[in-house]
Scaffold this motif. Structure first.
Motif, PDB file in Angstrom:
ATOM      1  N   LYS A   3      20.319 -62.081 -14.451  1.00 14.91           N
ATOM      2  CA  LYS A   3      21.143 -62.488 -13.310  1.00 14.91           C
ATOM      3  C   LYS A   3      21.765 -61.278 -12.603  1.00 14.91           C
ATOM      4  CE  LYS A   3      25.418 -63.144 -15.850  1.00 14.91           C
ATOM      5  NZ  LYS A   3      26.537 -63.976 -16.140  1.00 14.91           N
ATOM      6  N   ASP A   4      21.974 -60.175 -13.319  1.00 16.78           N
ATOM      7  CA  ASP A   4      22.517 -58.975 -12.688  1.00 16.78           C
ATOM      8  C   ASP A   4      21.570 -58.432 -11.626  1.00 16.78           C
ATOM      9  OD1 ASP A   4      25.036 -58.657 -13.902  1.00 16.78           O
ATOM     10  OD2 ASP A   4      24.122 -57.828 -15.705  1.00 16.78           O
ATOM     11  N   ARG A   5      20.294 -58.581 -11.843  1.00 17.83           N
ATOM     12  CA  ARG A   5      19.321 -58.095 -10.852  1.00 17.83           C
ATOM     13  C   ARG A   5      19.412 -58.912  -9.576  1.00 17.83           C
ATOM     14  NH1 ARG A   5      13.616 -56.637 -13.246  1.00 17.83           N
ATOM     15  NH2 ARG A   5      13.633 -55.378 -11.375  1.00 17.83           N
ATOM     16  N   VAL A   6      19.577 -60.217  -9.713  1.00 18.13           N
ATOM     17  CA  VAL A   6      19.671 -61.095  -8.548  1.00 18.13           C
ATOM     18  C   VAL A   6      20.960 -60.808  -7.778  1.00 18.13           C
ATOM     19  CG1 VAL A   6      19.835 -63.498  -7.794  1.00 18.13           C
ATOM     20  CG2 VAL A   6      18.279 -62.874  -9.661  1.00 18.13           C
ATOM     21  N   GLY A  48      20.670 -54.707 -14.706  1.00 15.91           N
ATOM     22  CA  GLY A  48      19.857 -55.889 -14.988  1.00 15.91           C
ATOM     23  C   GLY A  48      18.452 -55.524 -15.427  1.00 15.91           C
ATOM     24  N   GLY A  49      17.889 -54.479 -14.818  1.00 13.93           N
ATOM     25  CA  GLY A  49      16.556 -54.010 -15.210  1.00 13.93           C
ATOM     26  C   GLY A  49      16.542 -53.494 -16.635  1.00 13.93           C
ATOM     27  N   ILE A  50      17.601 -52.781 -17.005  1.00 19.08           N
ATOM     28  CA  ILE A  50      17.711 -52.278 -18.381  1.00 19.08           C
ATOM     29  C   ILE A  50      17.816 -53.438 -19.365  1.00 19.08           C
ATOM     30  CG2 ILE A  50      19.204 -51.005 -19.964  1.00 19.08           C
ATOM     31  CD1 ILE A  50      19.861 -49.149 -17.535  1.00 19.08           C
ATOM     32  N   LYS A  51      18.610 -54.442 -19.008  1.00 16.83           N
ATOM     33  CA  LYS A  51      18.744 -55.614 -19.878  1.00 16.83           C
ATOM     34  C   LYS A  51      17.397 -56.312 -20.046  1.00 16.83           C
ATOM     35  CE  LYS A  51      23.558 -56.903 -18.934  1.00 16.83           C
ATOM     36  NZ  LYS A  51      24.407 -57.951 -18.327  1.00 16.83           N
ATOM     37  N   ASP A  52      16.644 -56.419 -18.950  1.00 15.80           N
ATOM     38  CA  ASP A  52      15.309 -57.032 -19.032  1.00 15.80           C
ATOM     39  C   ASP A  52      14.397 -56.233 -19.958  1.00 15.80           C
ATOM     40  OD1 ASP A  52      15.820 -59.188 -17.387  1.00 15.80           O
ATOM     41  OD2 ASP A  52      14.997 -58.240 -15.578  1.00 15.80           O
ATOM     42  N   THR A  53      14.448 -54.903 -19.838  1.00 12.03           N
ATOM     43  CA  THR A  53      13.604 -54.047 -20.675  1.00 12.03           C
ATOM     44  C   THR A  53      13.948 -54.205 -22.147  1.00 12.03           C
ATOM     45  OG1 THR A  53      13.424 -52.454 -18.864  1.00 12.03           O
ATOM     46  CG2 THR A  53      12.879 -51.672 -21.073  1.00 12.03           C
ATOM     47  N   ILE A  54      15.242 -54.236 -22.440  1.00 16.81           N
ATOM     48  CA  ILE A  54      15.691 -54.400 -23.827  1.00 16.81           C
ATOM     49  C   ILE A  54      15.270 -55.773 -24.367  1.00 16.81           C
ATOM     50  CG2 ILE A  54      17.731 -54.644 -25.293  1.00 16.81           C
ATOM     51  CD1 ILE A  54      19.060 -52.482 -23.501  1.00 16.81           C
ATOM     52  N   ARG A  55      15.431 -56.778 -23.538  1.00 17.88           N
ATOM     53  CA  ARG A  55      15.093 -58.135 -23.962  1.00 17.88           C
ATOM     54  C   ARG A  55      13.586 -58.257 -24.222  1.00 17.88           C
ATOM     55  NH1 ARG A  55      16.588 -61.129 -19.569  1.00 17.88           N
ATOM     56  NH2 ARG A  55      18.726 -60.727 -20.129  1.00 17.88           N
ATOM     57  N   ASP A  56      12.765 -57.580 -23.424  1.00 16.74           N
ATOM     58  CA  ASP A  56      11.321 -57.660 -23.567  1.00 16.74           C
ATOM     59  C   ASP A  56      10.776 -56.799 -24.706  1.00 16.74           C
ATOM     60  OD1 ASP A  56      11.296 -59.380 -21.422  1.00 16.74           O
ATOM     61  OD2 ASP A  56      10.689 -57.862 -19.967  1.00 16.74           O
ATOM     62  N   ALA A  57      11.590 -55.875 -25.190  1.00 18.20           N
ATOM     63  CA  ALA A  57      11.114 -54.961 -26.236  1.00 18.20           C
ATOM     64  C   ALA A  57      11.016 -55.621 -27.586  1.00 18.20           C
ATOM     65  CB  ALA A  57      12.033 -53.752 -26.333  1.00 18.20           C
TER      66      ALA A  57
END
Length: 57
Positions: A3-6, A48-57
């Motif tokens: 949601k931070d990215r949006v 938000g991009g960093i959170k997405d990367t961490i979540r996908d790792a």
């Protein structure tokens, strides 16, 4: 997508609008607020991009 990215992307768009309106009417304060909104939005989008990367790792 986090949601931070949006929210960050929305702030960038809002900032661009403020800058354009500020330039049009000659309001330096509105222009500077728009620039600040753009920077804040870019930072929030990056978080938000960093959170997405961490979540996908």
């Amino acid at each position: 997508m986090d949601k931070d990215r949006v929210i960050g992307s929305a702030k960038v768009v809002k900032g661009k609008a403020k800058v354009a309106i500020g330039k049009t009417i000659g309001d330096a304060k509105l222009e500077s607020e728009g620039e600040a909104d753009k920077v804040e939005g870019k930072v929030q989008n990056a978080v938000g991009g960093i959170k997405d990367t961490i979540r996908d790792a």
